[in-house]
Motif scaffolding. Structure first.
Motif, PDB file in Angstrom:
ATOM      1  N   MET A 270       0.836  -1.156   0.000  1.00  0.00           N
ATOM      2  CA  MET A 270       0.000   0.000   0.000  1.00  0.00           C
ATOM      3  C   MET A 270       0.897   1.240   0.000  1.00  0.00           C
ATOM      4  O   MET A 270       1.748   1.376   0.873  1.00  0.00           O
ATOM      5  N   PRO A 271       0.739   2.111  -0.966  1.00  0.00           N
ATOM      6  CA  PRO A 271       1.546   3.340  -0.992  1.00  0.00           C
ATOM      7  C   PRO A 271       1.274   4.191   0.247  1.00  0.00           C
ATOM      8  O   PRO A 271       0.148   4.294   0.704  1.00  0.00           O
ATOM      9  N   THR A 272       2.337   4.769   0.770  1.00  0.00           N
ATOM     10  CA  THR A 272       2.224   5.601   1.965  1.00  0.00           C
ATOM     11  C   THR A 272       2.924   6.928   1.721  1.00  0.00           C
ATOM     12  O   THR A 272       4.018   6.957   1.175  1.00  0.00           O
ATOM     13  N   GLU A 273       2.280   7.982   2.134  1.00  0.00           N
ATOM     14  CA  GLU A 273       2.875   9.313   2.015  1.00  0.00           C
ATOM     15  C   GLU A 273       4.136   9.393   2.876  1.00  0.00           C
ATOM     16  O   GLU A 273       4.148   8.878   4.002  1.00  0.00           O
ATOM     17  N   PRO A 274       5.208  10.027   2.400  1.00  0.00           N
ATOM     18  CA  PRO A 274       6.433  10.162   3.195  1.00  0.00           C
ATOM     19  C   PRO A 274       6.206  10.853   4.534  1.00  0.00           C
ATOM     20  O   PRO A 274       6.911  10.598   5.501  1.00  0.00           O
ATOM     21  N   GLY A 275       5.201  11.699   4.611  1.00  0.00           N
ATOM     22  CA  GLY A 275       4.928  12.406   5.857  1.00  0.00           C
ATOM     23  C   GLY A 275       4.584  11.476   7.009  1.00  0.00           C
ATOM     24  O   GLY A 275       4.840  11.783   8.173  1.00  0.00           O
ATOM     25  N   TRP A 276       4.002  10.291   6.707  1.00  0.00           N
ATOM     26  CA  TRP A 276       3.681   9.337   7.768  1.00  0.00           C
ATOM     27  C   TRP A 276       4.956   8.809   8.416  1.00  0.00           C
ATOM     28  O   TRP A 276       5.007   8.606   9.627  1.00  0.00           O
TER      29      TRP A 276
ATOM     30  N   ARG B  71       8.182 -10.345   2.926  1.00  0.00           N
ATOM     31  CA  ARG B  71       7.809 -11.674   2.440  1.00  0.00           C
ATOM     32  C   ARG B  71       6.362 -11.715   1.961  1.00  0.00           C
ATOM     33  O   ARG B  71       5.900 -12.741   1.465  1.00  0.00           O
ATOM     34  N   GLY B  72       5.633 -10.616   2.131  1.00  0.00           N
ATOM     35  CA  GLY B  72       4.235 -10.580   1.715  1.00  0.00           C
ATOM     36  C   GLY B  72       3.301 -11.284   2.676  1.00  0.00           C
ATOM     37  O   GLY B  72       2.193 -11.646   2.312  1.00  0.00           O
ATOM     38  N   GLU B  73       3.736 -11.486   3.912  1.00  0.00           N
ATOM     39  CA  GLU B  73       2.902 -12.142   4.912  1.00  0.00           C
ATOM     40  C   GLU B  73       1.950 -11.119   5.528  1.00  0.00           C
ATOM     41  O   GLU B  73       2.181  -9.933   5.484  1.00  0.00           O
ATOM     42  N   GLY B  74       0.888 -11.607   6.115  1.00  0.00           N
ATOM     43  CA  GLY B  74      -0.083 -10.723   6.727  1.00  0.00           C
ATOM     44  C   GLY B  74      -0.657 -11.322   7.980  1.00  0.00           C
ATOM     45  O   GLY B  74      -0.058 -12.181   8.606  1.00  0.00           O
ATOM     46  N   GLY B  75      -1.853 -10.854   8.313  1.00  0.00           N
ATOM     47  CA  GLY B  75      -2.537 -11.326   9.499  1.00  0.00           C
ATOM     48  C   GLY B  75      -4.023 -11.371   9.275  1.00  0.00           C
ATOM     49  O   GLY B  75      -4.516 -11.199   8.154  1.00  0.00           O
ATOM     50  N   THR B  76      -4.777 -11.598  10.343  1.00  0.00           N
ATOM     51  CA  THR B  76      -6.219 -11.761  10.216  1.00  0.00           C
ATOM     52  C   THR B  76      -6.968 -10.445  10.092  1.00  0.00           C
ATOM     53  O   THR B  76      -8.066 -10.420   9.568  1.00  0.00           O
ATOM     54  N   GLY B  77      -6.418  -9.357  10.556  1.00  0.00           N
ATOM     55  CA  GLY B  77      -7.101  -8.063  10.491  1.00  0.00           C
ATOM     56  C   GLY B  77      -7.058  -7.469   9.100  1.00  0.00           C
ATOM     57  O   GLY B  77      -6.176  -7.786   8.293  1.00  0.00           O
ATOM     58  N   PRO B  78      -7.989  -6.570   8.785  1.00  0.00           N
ATOM     59  CA  PRO B  78      -8.043  -5.999   7.440  1.00  0.00           C
ATOM     60  C   PRO B  78      -6.795  -5.191   7.071  1.00  0.00           C
ATOM     61  O   PRO B  78      -6.427  -5.139   5.903  1.00  0.00           O
ATOM     62  N   LEU B  79      -6.120  -4.605   8.042  1.00  0.00           N
ATOM     63  CA  LEU B  79      -4.923  -3.817   7.727  1.00  0.00           C
ATOM     64  C   LEU B  79      -3.687  -4.690   7.519  1.00  0.00           C
ATOM     65  O   LEU B  79      -2.691  -4.225   6.989  1.00  0.00           O
ATOM     66  N   LEU B  80      -3.738  -5.939   7.962  1.00  0.00           N
ATOM     67  CA  LEU B  80      -2.578  -6.824   7.856  1.00  0.00           C
ATOM     68  C   LEU B  80      -2.750  -7.944   6.840  1.00  0.00           C
ATOM     69  O   LEU B  80      -1.932  -8.849   6.755  1.00  0.00           O
TER      70      LEU B  80
END
Length: 58
Positions: free
Chosen positions: A1-7, A47-56
């Motif tokens: 997900m692209p993120t603004e440099p300001g974050w 590695r492209g791994e994630g989690g159960t939540g929508p953000l992960l």
């Protein structure tokens, strides 16, 4: 997900959390070190791994 440099700038400017009171009053102790947790998180992202939540989700 692209993120603004300001974050990133915002995250780098946040002071470290002092856990002294939680340790003293609650007897709390972290299960994992913050630096190790961050390294594991970044490696999982690579590695492209994630989690159960929508953000992960991968």
């Amino acid at each position: 997900m692209p993120t603004e440099p300001g974050w990133l700038d915002l995250g780098l400017g946040v002071p470290a959390l002092d856990t002294t009171r939680a340790r003293r009053v609650l007897g709390w102790d972290p299960r994992r070190r913050g630096d190790r947790l961050l390294a594991d998180f970044v490696a999982a992202l690579g590695r492209g791994e994630g989690g159960t939540g929508p953000l992960l989700q991968p």
